[in-house]
Design a protein around this motif. Structure first.
Motif, PDB file in Angstrom:
ATOM      1  N   GLY A 133       0.529 -12.426  -0.938  1.00 23.00           N
ATOM      2  CA  GLY A 133      -0.779 -11.935  -0.537  1.00 23.00           C
ATOM      3  C   GLY A 133      -0.775 -11.014   0.662  1.00 23.00           C
ATOM      4  O   GLY A 133      -1.714 -10.241   0.865  1.00 23.00           O
ATOM      5  N   ALA A 134       0.286 -11.067   1.472  1.00 26.48           N
ATOM      6  CA  ALA A 134       0.331 -10.254   2.689  1.00 26.48           C
ATOM      7  C   ALA A 134       0.264  -8.767   2.390  1.00 26.48           C
ATOM      8  O   ALA A 134      -0.387  -8.007   3.113  1.00 26.48           O
ATOM      9  CB  ALA A 134       1.601 -10.579   3.476  1.00 26.48           C
ATOM     10  N   LYS A 135       0.941  -8.354   1.340  1.00 27.02           N
ATOM     11  CA  LYS A 135       0.941  -6.933   0.974  1.00 27.02           C
ATOM     12  C   LYS A 135      -0.482  -6.402   0.825  1.00 27.02           C
ATOM     13  O   LYS A 135      -0.795  -5.275   1.248  1.00 27.02           O
ATOM     14  CB  LYS A 135       1.701  -6.737  -0.336  1.00 27.02           C
ATOM     15  N   TYR A 136      -1.347  -7.249   0.251  1.00 25.60           N
ATOM     16  CA  TYR A 136      -2.699  -6.794  -0.060  1.00 25.60           C
ATOM     17  C   TYR A 136      -3.621  -6.858   1.150  1.00 25.60           C
ATOM     18  O   TYR A 136      -4.635  -6.151   1.182  1.00 25.60           O
ATOM     19  CB  TYR A 136      -3.222  -7.569  -1.268  1.00 25.60           C
ATOM     20  N   PHE A 140      -5.694  -3.487   1.955  1.00 25.84           N
ATOM     21  CA  PHE A 140      -7.153  -3.496   2.003  1.00 25.84           C
ATOM     22  C   PHE A 140      -7.728  -3.532   3.410  1.00 25.84           C
ATOM     23  O   PHE A 140      -8.947  -3.600   3.560  1.00 25.84           O
ATOM     24  CB  PHE A 140      -7.684  -4.675   1.182  1.00 25.84           C
ATOM     25  N   LEU A 141      -6.886  -3.471   4.408  1.00 25.50           N
ATOM     26  CA  LEU A 141      -7.376  -3.428   5.789  1.00 25.50           C
ATOM     27  C   LEU A 141      -7.800  -1.990   6.096  1.00 25.50           C
ATOM     28  O   LEU A 141      -7.135  -1.244   6.808  1.00 25.50           O
ATOM     29  CB  LEU A 141      -6.299  -3.923   6.756  1.00 25.50           C
ATOM     30  N   ARG A 142      -8.933  -1.636   5.499  1.00 23.70           N
ATOM     31  CA  ARG A 142      -9.477  -0.288   5.562  1.00 23.70           C
ATOM     32  C   ARG A 142     -10.970  -0.368   5.841  1.00 23.70           C
ATOM     33  O   ARG A 142     -11.626  -1.348   5.506  1.00 23.70           O
ATOM     34  CB  ARG A 142      -9.284   0.460   4.230  1.00 23.70           C
ATOM     35  N   LYS A 143     -11.511   0.682   6.397  1.00 28.88           N
ATOM     36  CA  LYS A 143     -12.942   0.730   6.677  1.00 28.88           C
ATOM     37  C   LYS A 143     -13.736   0.553   5.385  1.00 28.88           C
ATOM     38  O   LYS A 143     -13.459   1.188   4.384  1.00 28.88           O
ATOM     39  CB  LYS A 143     -13.297   2.051   7.350  1.00 28.88           C
ATOM     40  N   GLY A 144     -14.704  -0.355   5.427  1.00 29.42           N
ATOM     41  CA  GLY A 144     -15.530  -0.613   4.258  1.00 29.42           C
ATOM     42  C   GLY A 144     -14.944  -1.633   3.308  1.00 29.42           C
ATOM     43  O   GLY A 144     -15.594  -2.019   2.332  1.00 29.42           O
ATOM     44  N   LYS A 145     -13.721  -2.085   3.578  1.00 30.74           N
ATOM     45  CA  LYS A 145     -13.095  -3.095   2.724  1.00 30.74           C
ATOM     46  C   LYS A 145     -12.920  -4.376   3.533  1.00 30.74           C
ATOM     47  O   LYS A 145     -13.841  -5.158   3.661  1.00 30.74           O
ATOM     48  CB  LYS A 145     -11.772  -2.561   2.175  1.00 30.74           C
ATOM     49  N   GLU A 160       4.910   1.739   4.657  1.00 32.17           N
ATOM     50  CA  GLU A 160       3.779   2.635   4.411  1.00 32.17           C
ATOM     51  C   GLU A 160       2.473   1.854   4.368  1.00 32.17           C
ATOM     52  O   GLU A 160       1.438   2.320   4.860  1.00 32.17           O
ATOM     53  CB  GLU A 160       3.989   3.401   3.102  1.00 32.17           C
ATOM     54  N   ASP A 161       2.515   0.650   3.776  1.00 33.55           N
ATOM     55  CA  ASP A 161       1.329  -0.213   3.762  1.00 33.55           C
ATOM     56  C   ASP A 161       0.892  -0.541   5.182  1.00 33.55           C
ATOM     57  O   ASP A 161      -0.297  -0.473   5.520  1.00 33.55           O
ATOM     58  CB  ASP A 161       1.630  -1.535   3.035  1.00 33.55           C
ATOM     59  N   VAL A 162       1.860  -0.918   6.013  1.00 32.34           N
ATOM     60  CA  VAL A 162       1.558  -1.296   7.397  1.00 32.34           C
ATOM     61  C   VAL A 162       1.009  -0.100   8.172  1.00 32.34           C
ATOM     62  O   VAL A 162       0.043  -0.222   8.940  1.00 32.34           O
ATOM     63  CB  VAL A 162       2.809  -1.860   8.090  1.00 32.34           C
ATOM     64  N   SER A 163       1.588   1.043   7.975  1.00 34.72           N
ATOM     65  CA  SER A 163       1.212   2.234   8.734  1.00 34.72           C
ATOM     66  C   SER A 163      -0.210   2.683   8.464  1.00 34.72           C
ATOM     67  O   SER A 163      -0.814   3.389   9.288  1.00 34.72           O
ATOM     68  CB  SER A 163       2.174   3.386   8.397  1.00 34.72           C
ATOM     69  N   ALA A 164      -0.757   2.279   7.325  1.00 35.00           N
ATOM     70  CA  ALA A 164      -2.071   2.773   6.907  1.00 35.00           C
ATOM     71  C   ALA A 164      -3.219   1.848   7.287  1.00 35.00           C
ATOM     72  O   ALA A 164      -4.372   2.144   6.969  1.00 35.00           O
ATOM     73  CB  ALA A 164      -2.073   3.008   5.399  1.00 35.00           C
ATOM     74  N   ILE A 165      -2.952   0.733   7.979  1.00 37.44           N
ATOM     75  CA  ILE A 165      -4.046  -0.196   8.299  1.00 37.44           C
ATOM     76  C   ILE A 165      -5.065   0.465   9.219  1.00 37.44           C
ATOM     77  O   ILE A 165      -4.732   1.339  10.015  1.00 37.44           O
ATOM     78  CB  ILE A 165      -3.536  -1.510   8.923  1.00 37.44           C
TER      79      ILE A 165
END
Length: 241
Positions: A133-136, A140-145, A160-165
């Motif tokens: 579940g950590a990947k998600y 999804f740690l994005r504005k509006g989510k 890349e997932d981490v960099s985009a939070i």
């Protein structure tokens, strides 16, 4: 990276007190706080590969005991890794997991977030993720989510997932973790610094992958670490939600 530690662990004793209900077509375990039936803040519980497993339900109940409506959706359409895999010690995780990639999981989580915000009126959402579940949480740690994230002993994620939070993130890491070894943890730290977000990584010594949800509670070190990792999550949400 798939590893035997992703399907190993210990079953925890206890009787979950929540209930499974339909949420926009998704079978979802609801853990509702006793003193706050209509909370404005909620936690989306993104499980490990065992899905609606007793351990996960009990953890959801623990978050509800801290005042947070907690929802645990079925990510695997009734086909999680069976709990018996822990006892057998063998499971072909590689063949199973190809069926549960982001093209399958992302729409489920999108639906759940919409349900929380539009149907239940939740204003801010925290997410917890264990292993798979950590990947998600990252995705999804994005504005509006998702507004605030926490996860323990992550697996299958990318830098890349981490960099985009785009929100605060807390991580509980295990000292002994072939899925998330020190070099990957250090890369995550470097990526988190660049995001400019508030972040935290706590490293728990003497414990292995899965300690936050499937650890051996007869081992005092694992029991302490599991409880402290949960307290870490609650403190993070109390501050940022």
């Amino acid at each position: 990276m798939a590893s035997p530690c992703c399907t190993s662990g210990f079953k925890h004793e206890g009787t979950p007190v929540g209930e499974i209900k339909d949420a926009n077509g998704i079978a979802t375990y609801f853990a509702t706080p006793k003193k706050n039936k209509n909370p404005e803040h909620a936690i989306l519980f993104i499980s490990d590969v065992f899905g609606h497993f007793n351990n996960n339900k009990l953890l959801a109940d623990e978050f509800a005991n801290q005042g947070y409506l907690t929802v645990l959706p079925d990510l695997f359409n009734g086909n999680p890794v069976p709990a018996e895999a822990m006892d057998a010690g063998k499971f072909d995780l590689g063949s199973w997991i190809v069926n549960y990639q982001p093209d399958v999981i992302d729409p489920i989580l999108t639906t759940m977030i919409k349900y929380l915000r539009e149907t239940l009126g939740v204003k801010r959402i925290g997410a917890v993720g264990y292993c798979f579940g950590a990947k998600y949480v990252n995705r999804f740690l994005r504005k509006g989510k998702i507004d605030v994230g926490y996860y323990a002993h992550p697996s299958f994620f990318t830098i890349e997932d981490v960099s985009a939070i785009e929100g605060p993130l807390s991580i509980a890491a295990a000292e002994i973790d072939p899925v998330s070894p020190p070099e990957l943890r250090h890369e995550s730290e470097a990526a988190l610094i660049k995001t400019g977000q508030h972040w935290q990584i706590n490293l728990y010594s003497g414990v292995s992958h899965g300690f936050g949800v499937r650890g051996d509670l007869s081992n005092l070190q694992f029991k302490w670490a599991k409880e402290q990792a949960h307290a870490q999550a609650v403190a993070w949400f109390d501050h940022h939600l």
